[in-house]
Write an enzyme that holds these catalytic residues in place. Sequence first.
Site, PDB file in Angstrom:
ATOM      1  N   HIS A   5       5.449 -12.683   7.679  1.00  0.00           N
ATOM      2  CA  HIS A   5       5.686 -11.299   7.238  1.00  0.00           C
ATOM      3  C   HIS A   5       6.899 -11.265   6.315  1.00  0.00           C
ATOM      4  CE1 HIS A   5       6.225  -6.931   7.382  1.00  0.00           C
ATOM      5  NE2 HIS A   5       4.955  -6.925   7.703  1.00  0.00           N
ATOM      6  N   HIS A  57      -2.076  -8.855   2.019  1.00  0.00           N
ATOM      7  CA  HIS A  57      -1.773  -7.580   2.702  1.00  0.00           C
ATOM      8  C   HIS A  57      -2.943  -7.274   3.653  1.00  0.00           C
ATOM      9  CE1 HIS A  57       0.039  -3.801   3.450  1.00  0.00           C
ATOM     10  NE2 HIS A  57      -0.229  -3.138   2.342  1.00  0.00           N
ATOM     11  N   ARG A  95       2.500  -4.693  16.819  1.00  0.00           N
ATOM     12  CA  ARG A  95       1.114  -4.243  16.625  1.00  0.00           C
ATOM     13  C   ARG A  95       0.149  -5.331  17.101  1.00  0.00           C
ATOM     14  NH1 ARG A  95       1.492  -2.929  10.344  1.00  0.00           N
ATOM     15  NH2 ARG A  95       2.351  -5.041  10.459  1.00  0.00           N
ATOM     16  N   SER A 143       0.826  -1.221   0.000  1.00  0.00           N
ATOM     17  CA  SER A 143       0.000   0.000   0.000  1.00  0.00           C
ATOM     18  C   SER A 143       0.857   1.267   0.000  1.00  0.00           C
ATOM     19  CB  SER A 143      -0.973   0.004   1.177  1.00  0.00           C
ATOM     20  OG  SER A 143      -0.313  -0.231   2.386  1.00  0.00           O
ATOM     21  N   ASP A 197      -2.641  -8.349  11.560  1.00  0.00           N
ATOM     22  CA  ASP A 197      -3.996  -8.765  11.196  1.00  0.00           C
ATOM     23  C   ASP A 197      -4.508  -9.950  12.014  1.00  0.00           C
ATOM     24  OD1 ASP A 197      -4.142  -6.829   9.107  1.00  0.00           O
ATOM     25  OD2 ASP A 197      -2.805  -8.099   7.942  1.00  0.00           O
TER      26      ASP A 197
HETATM   27  N1  CMX Z   1       0.819 -19.793   6.020  1.00  0.00           N
HETATM   28  C1  CMX Z   1       1.261 -20.723   5.129  1.00  0.00           C
HETATM   29  N2  CMX Z   1       2.345 -20.535   4.356  1.00  0.00           N
HETATM   30  C2  CMX Z   1       3.034 -19.405   4.515  1.00  0.00           C
HETATM   31  C3  CMX Z   1       2.678 -18.417   5.449  1.00  0.00           C
HETATM   32  C4  CMX Z   1       1.501 -18.643   6.211  1.00  0.00           C
HETATM   33  N3  CMX Z   1       1.048 -17.751   7.072  1.00  0.00           N
HETATM   34  N4  CMX Z   1       3.566 -17.417   5.388  1.00  0.00           N
HETATM   35  C5  CMX Z   1       4.464 -17.733   4.438  1.00  0.00           C
HETATM   36  N5  CMX Z   1       4.141 -18.942   3.913  1.00  0.00           N
HETATM   37  C6  CMX Z   1       4.820 -19.641   2.820  1.00  0.00           C
HETATM   38  C7  CMX Z   1       4.828 -18.768   1.565  1.00  0.00           C
HETATM   39  O1  CMX Z   1       3.575 -18.854   0.895  1.00  0.00           O
HETATM   40  C8  CMX Z   1       6.000 -19.351   0.804  1.00  0.00           C
HETATM   41  O2  CMX Z   1       5.573 -20.575   0.248  1.00  0.00           O
HETATM   42  P1  CMX Z   1       6.117 -21.084  -1.178  1.00  0.00           P
HETATM   43  O3  CMX Z   1       7.615 -21.119  -1.048  1.00  0.00           O
HETATM   44  O4  CMX Z   1       5.469 -22.420  -1.336  1.00  0.00           O
HETATM   45  O5  CMX Z   1       5.647 -20.066  -2.174  1.00  0.00           O
HETATM   46  C9  CMX Z   1       6.982 -19.685   1.927  1.00  0.00           C
HETATM   47  O6  CMX Z   1       6.191 -19.822   3.128  1.00  0.00           O
HETATM   48  C10 CMX Z   1       8.046 -18.639   2.160  1.00  0.00           C
HETATM   49  O7  CMX Z   1       7.406 -17.411   2.400  1.00  0.00           O
HETATM   50  P2  CMX Z   1       8.123 -16.262   3.257  1.00  0.00           P
HETATM   51  O8  CMX Z   1       9.375 -15.878   2.546  1.00  0.00           O
HETATM   52  O9  CMX Z   1       8.228 -16.674   4.681  1.00  0.00           O
HETATM   53  O10 CMX Z   1       7.043 -15.090   3.211  1.00  0.00           O
HETATM   54  P3  CMX Z   1       6.794 -13.998   2.077  1.00  0.00           P
HETATM   55  O11 CMX Z   1       7.684 -12.847   2.350  1.00  0.00           O
HETATM   56  O12 CMX Z   1       6.841 -14.605   0.722  1.00  0.00           O
HETATM   57  O13 CMX Z   1       5.261 -13.618   2.353  1.00  0.00           O
HETATM   58  C11 CMX Z   1       3.348 -12.994   3.575  1.00  0.00           C
HETATM   59  C12 CMX Z   1       4.864 -12.804   3.417  1.00  0.00           C
HETATM   60  C13 CMX Z   1       2.846 -11.997   4.619  1.00  0.00           C
HETATM   61  C14 CMX Z   1       2.682 -12.682   2.236  1.00  0.00           C
HETATM   62  C15 CMX Z   1       3.068 -14.450   4.012  1.00  0.00           C
HETATM   63  O14 CMX Z   1       3.669 -14.700   5.267  1.00  0.00           O
HETATM   64  C16 CMX Z   1       1.584 -14.801   4.061  1.00  0.00           C
HETATM   65  O15 CMX Z   1       1.015 -15.158   3.028  1.00  0.00           O
HETATM   66  N6  CMX Z   1       0.932 -14.689   5.279  1.00  0.00           N
HETATM   67  C17 CMX Z   1      -0.505 -14.894   5.386  1.00  0.00           C
HETATM   68  C18 CMX Z   1      -1.262 -13.671   4.898  1.00  0.00           C
HETATM   69  C19 CMX Z   1      -1.119 -12.507   5.856  1.00  0.00           C
HETATM   70  O16 CMX Z   1      -1.283 -12.641   7.059  1.00  0.00           O
HETATM   71  N7  CMX Z   1      -0.833 -11.322   5.317  1.00  0.00           N
HETATM   72  C20 CMX Z   1      -0.812 -10.063   6.101  1.00  0.00           C
HETATM   73  C21 CMX Z   1       0.596  -9.460   6.235  1.00  0.00           C
HETATM   74  C22 CMX Z   1       0.536  -8.160   7.016  1.00  0.00           C
HETATM   75  C23 CMX Z   1      -0.138  -7.067   6.238  1.00  0.00           C
HETATM   76  O17 CMX Z   1       0.417  -6.659   5.186  1.00  0.00           O
HETATM   77  O18 CMX Z   1      -1.243  -6.638   6.594  1.00  0.00           O
END
Ligand code: CMX
Length: 440
Positions: free
Chosen positions: A318, A271, A327, A241, A373
């Site tokens: 994250h 996000h 937070r 964002s 979140d």
């Molecule tokens: N549940 C399951 N799998 C997850 C995970 C979770 N909560 N968090 C990361 N992973 C997975 C990724 O999908 C990725 O899988 P692949 O290698 O198969 O593609 C792997 O673990 C490595 O990911 P990472 O490097 O640890 O995390 P990223 O930087 O790629 O992604 C985020 C960060 C937030 C998108 C991810 O942790 C996620 O999808 N979390 C759940 C959604 C969420 O809570 N988002 C809100 C974030 C805060 C905000 O912006 O508001």
Amino acid sequence: MGIIKDTFKAKADIANAEIKDLLKEHGNKKIGEVTLAQAYQGMRGITGLVTETSLLDAQEGIRFRGYTIPELQEKLPKAEGGQEPLPEGLFYLMLLGELPTEADTDHISSVWQRRSHVPAHVFKVIDALPISAHPMTMFVSGVMALQTESNFAKEYAAGLNKKDYWNPVYDDAMDLISRLPHIAAYVYRRKYKNNEHIQPNGLLDWAGNLAHMMGYTDESFKELMRLYMTIHADHEGGNVSAHTTHLVGSALSDPYLSYAAGMNGLAGPLHGLANQEVIKWIFEMQEKLDTKVPSKEQIEQYVKDTLAAGKVVPGYGHAVLRKTDPRFQAQMEFGKKHMPNDELCQTVWNIYETVPPILQSLGKIKNPWPNVDAHSGALLVHYGLVEYEFYTVLFAVSRALGVLASLCWDRALSFPLERPKSVTTAAVKLWLEGKEEIWE
Ligand code: CMX
């Protein structure tokens, strides 16, 4: 000019001179290297942006102009009789880099009150959408409709000296922030409360007024809104964002267009939309297990089922943080203080004990800890705000404070059009074979 605008301009002049000297002396110094993996995998860890309002440390969490969330809770002015910081104070801090006095915060409250009128056509645009439209679609459509009021767009069209861009951008930022609670509350009441609207109360602070217009009279809900609007406001510059708002603004799209673009990014489930996904996921768990208070063993199994179905556990992980999000902690403390026996909060706390070891055991997730979140929805449900599709709108109202304070700085510092270099895989292959130099 108003008091804050004068102070902002004076500070921006000093910062401009400092940055000019800094670049003259050190402009050729490298601040990092980029690997091929980073280019393909979401640019993690590439330092390529300047955002003045906040800085994220992977281990410690966010600092707003150097202050942690607990420090903000202690040092920022509060509403009368309240204990949570007023978001007006955080905006002052992010914009000017100094802690506000109570008088400074009151001044912003009254400026935002004065500027908060939303023209009727904005509501007509929202009304034109089907009631089934997602609240974020209604909210962003309202912001787009409000773009007719942009001072920057008008002044640019009339011929604006580039030295003066910051001036109408500042006014647009202040106007837009002032008007957002009314748009958000309108969306909420239209979609969920029979289209019965509540007029703003000219005596309330910005977050208190949002609570009031949504129809929540409980004083502790107003306190929650003040805390919520403070902690969701900014998370340095690279998140979707903030980065989108900054990027779109770099094309000299006005603050309404830039902020709307950023909020379309916030509306993604990885996000800001994760806040609705968390509660949806917990409600589905309760329904599937036929209990309001699933045991830790049941939660464990549900998490494993979620992962086995190829889904993410919402609210966990994250891109930058590597510990429990402060937070999340601030919201957990609010919950323990105001609703220690709430069953849904208890479930959120049990999930907090259950999920990290499971995610850790997968071996690929860099951060198994909860983010912002993971908690917010449970606090809102406690007060009766069960319409979880609305949650990202609240996040968006708060996020305006950070991204628009940053946009003021972007124009005041004359940041240019953002335009990084991209490559094709074909070019990468040639480069690996030593046949082509791709970064010219
Ligand atoms: N549940 C399951 N799998 C997850 C995970 C979770 N909560 N968090 C990361 N992973 C997975 C990724 O999908 C990725 O899988 P692949 O290698 O198969 O593609 C792997 O673990 C490595 O990911 P990472 O490097 O640890 O995390 P990223 O930087 O790629 O992604 C985020 C960060 C937030 C998108 C991810 O942790 C996620 O999808 N979390 C759940 C959604 C969420 O809570 N988002 C809100 C974030 C805060 C905000 O912006 O508001």
